[in-house]
Design a protein around this motif. Structure first.
Motif, mmCIF file in Angstrom:
data_model
loop_
_atom_site.group_PDB
_atom_site.id
_atom_site.type_symbol
_atom_site.label_atom_id
_atom_site.label_comp_id
_atom_site.label_asym_id
_atom_site.label_seq_id
_atom_site.Cartn_x
_atom_site.Cartn_y
_atom_site.Cartn_z
ATOM 1 N N GLU A 37 0.833 -1.200 0.000
ATOM 2 C CA GLU A 37 0.000 0.000 0.000
ATOM 3 C C GLU A 37 0.867 1.249 0.000
ATOM 4 O OE1 GLU A 37 -3.645 2.090 2.511
ATOM 5 O OE2 GLU A 37 -2.528 0.403 3.362
ATOM 6 N N ARG A 38 1.925 1.271 0.794
ATOM 7 C CA ARG A 38 2.816 2.432 0.808
ATOM 8 C C ARG A 38 3.467 2.658 -0.551
ATOM 9 N NH1 ARG A 38 4.176 0.197 5.917
ATOM 10 N NH2 ARG A 38 6.022 -0.807 5.004
ATOM 11 N N GLN A 39 3.870 1.560 -1.192
ATOM 12 C CA GLN A 39 4.472 1.675 -2.521
ATOM 13 C C GLN A 39 3.469 2.207 -3.530
ATOM 14 O OE1 GLN A 39 5.861 -2.324 -3.191
ATOM 15 N NE2 GLN A 39 7.778 -2.010 -2.049
ATOM 16 N N CYS A 40 2.215 1.758 -3.388
ATOM 17 C CA CYS A 40 1.176 2.209 -4.315
ATOM 18 C C CYS A 40 0.874 3.693 -4.124
ATOM 19 C CB CYS A 40 -0.082 1.382 -4.122
ATOM 20 S SG CYS A 40 -1.420 1.792 -5.286
ATOM 21 N N GLU A 46 3.322 10.217 -7.488
ATOM 22 C CA GLU A 46 4.204 10.525 -8.616
ATOM 23 C C GLU A 46 3.429 10.757 -9.901
ATOM 24 O OE1 GLU A 46 6.780 7.196 -8.721
ATOM 25 O OE2 GLU A 46 7.990 7.815 -6.987
ATOM 26 N N GLN A 47 2.169 10.290 -9.959
ATOM 27 C CA GLN A 47 1.356 10.422 -11.165
ATOM 28 C C GLN A 47 0.454 11.652 -11.141
ATOM 29 O OE1 GLN A 47 1.678 8.151 -13.782
ATOM 30 N NE2 GLN A 47 3.374 7.387 -12.501
ATOM 31 N N CYS A 55 -8.491 6.748 -16.370
ATOM 32 C CA CYS A 55 -8.744 6.305 -14.987
ATOM 33 C C CYS A 55 -7.479 6.506 -14.155
ATOM 34 C CB CYS A 55 -9.146 4.831 -14.966
ATOM 35 S SG CYS A 55 -10.687 4.487 -15.880
ATOM 36 N N TRP A 56 -7.663 7.122 -13.003
ATOM 37 C CA TRP A 56 -6.540 7.403 -12.125
ATOM 38 C C TRP A 56 -6.103 6.117 -11.400
ATOM 39 C CZ3 TRP A 56 -3.540 11.640 -11.243
ATOM 40 C CH2 TRP A 56 -3.930 12.820 -11.888
ATOM 41 N N PRO A 57 -4.822 6.036 -11.082
ATOM 42 C CA PRO A 57 -4.357 4.869 -10.310
ATOM 43 C C PRO A 57 -4.968 4.894 -8.915
ATOM 44 C CG PRO A 57 -2.618 6.512 -10.477
ATOM 45 C CD PRO A 57 -3.717 6.960 -11.390
#
Length: 415
Positions: A37-40, A46-47, A55-57
């Motif tokens: 989750e932290r990595q996501c 960053e996006q 669609c957004w991440p």
């Protein structure tokens, strides 16, 4: 997850140095999800400067979904965290539509074949292990306590070697007590969240467990050092020498435990201090234990070498032959109890044969104190004669009956 499995796993983590850096299975699931989750979330941040089209991440609590354009179908393999339950190679998908992300298809429980509970056979295995180690530590606790009382009460048995034996017995007693104390502190209720539990009681139980394990290893080292000194020379073990042994057996573990506590308080005050994955501070405890195991193994090999030389008929005098033969017989029975089997497990990966580790560390290990008490005390001819003489005196005083003299045991342990 089954409660008894976590209990058995934590016991193994507490009582063996080679697997102490691992995670509880159910906690590993939680912490791995938190890590992903932290990595996501970092990826999402960053996006932010990208185009708002499509669609957004986002993070759906299991998988991180990347940015996608309208009409695109994004397929993701089953998260690695599901491999903790069952090996699989499934995948899940979502469509990016004008209204945003579609529902997941197929659902995780179908695509990844996640099982909520471990198999009944594995549950029965952990339940059996729990019963065995409970019986083993209980019997060892009683027998070791009796052995300590015998060596303390009879004045003729008070000597340097028995002083060292008593200290070793006490470490095994403390090791058994640590198991029951830890059970009471951490596993008194099935509703306890073992992954986030962070109380003074649970931390104290973990610290006590680690200290008992370290003290046990260091007194095994003292036994090996003392046995080597007996074989190499016949010097008198003064009180100063015994104080040195006591400092090594009891004091050195205190030093490392205090350093480890300080490192956890100031740098890693997380959970119940029982999770040490990728923690450099864990080597404050594991390092000295591994070193003591390695030194013990070298001393074991040196003892074998000395005995082979001593028992060579061309190099020994006739009157010393029987003494060294008895010493060899006793040594070969006792040295495996000095922790030489830990030499094998200490340098293997943590994931190697987990069930075998459970069996050796919990089942066989729980009876180790019992075997040590039998070999060091109850099969010692000197102890048997002294106990029998006290029995004769009691019979003579109480009933005026004099029993025949004792024959003694064939198993004499002169050290």
């Amino acid at each position: 997850m089954v409660h008894v499995s976590v209990r058995g796993i934590f016991l193994t983590l507490c009582l063996t140095p080679s697997t102490l850096s691992g995670l509880h299975p159910e906690c590993e699931y939680i912490f791995q999800l938190e890590k992903e989750e932290r990595q996501c979330l970092q990826y999402i941040s960053e996006q932010e400067n990208r185009s708002a089209e499509g669609c957004w991440p986002f993070w759906d609590a299991v998988t991180c979904w990347p940015h996608a354009v309208v009409g695109e179908t994004v397929q993701r393999v089953c998260p690695a965290v599901f491999s903790l339950f069952k090996n699989n190679s499934g995948s899940v998908s979502r469509n990016c539509t004008d209204g945003g992300w579609s529902r997941l298809f197929p659902p995780y429980h179908i695509a990844c074949k996640v099982e909520d509970d471990i198999p009944e056979t594995e549950e029965a295995y952990f339940a059996t292990v729990r019963v065995i180690y409970t019986i083993g530590y209980s019997i060892s606790l009683v027998v070791l306590t009796l052995a300590v009382l015998i060596l303390l009460l009879f004045r003729k048995l008070r000597c340097a070697r028995n002083f060292i034996h008593i200290q070793l017995f006490v470490t095994f007693i403390l090791k058994a007590v640590a198991v029951f104390v830890k059970d009471a502190a951490l596993f008194s209720s099935d509703d306890t969240n073992h992954c986030t539990l962070s109380t003074v009681a649970c931390k104290a139980a973990v610290v006590f467990c680690h200290y008992c394990v370290m003290a046990n290893f260091f007194w095994l080292l003292v036994e090996a050092l003392y046995l080597n000194s007996l074989l190499l020379s016949s010097f008198y073990h003064s009180h100063r020498c015994l104080w040195g042994f006591s400092l090594l057996g009891w004091g050195v573990p205190v030093l490392f435990i205090v350093l480890w506590i300080a490192s956890r308080v100031y740098f890693e005050d997380t959970e119940c201090w029982d999770i040490n994955e990728e923690s450099p501070y864990w080597w404050i405890i594991k390092g000295p234990i591994v070193v003591s195991i390695a030194v013990n193994f070298m001393l074991f090999m040196n003892i074998i070498r000395i005995l082979i030389q001593k028992l060579n008929p061309r190099l020994i005098q006739f009157n010393n032959s029987s003494q060294y033969r008895r010493l060899m017989k006793s040594t070969l029975l006792l040295i495996p109890l000095f922790g030489t089997h830990y030499m094998f497990f200490s340098f293997l990966p943590d994931y190697f044969s987990v069930n075998l580790r459970f069996y050796i560390e919990l089942c066989v290990g729980s009876f180790q104190g019992l075997l040590v008490a039998i070999l060091y005390c109850f099969l010692n001819q000197e102890v048997q004669k002294e106990v029998h003489m006290q029995w004769l005196r009691w019979q003579e005083t109480s009933y005026g009956v004099v029993s025949p003299a004792p024959k003694g045991s064939q198993m004499d342990t002169p050290f």
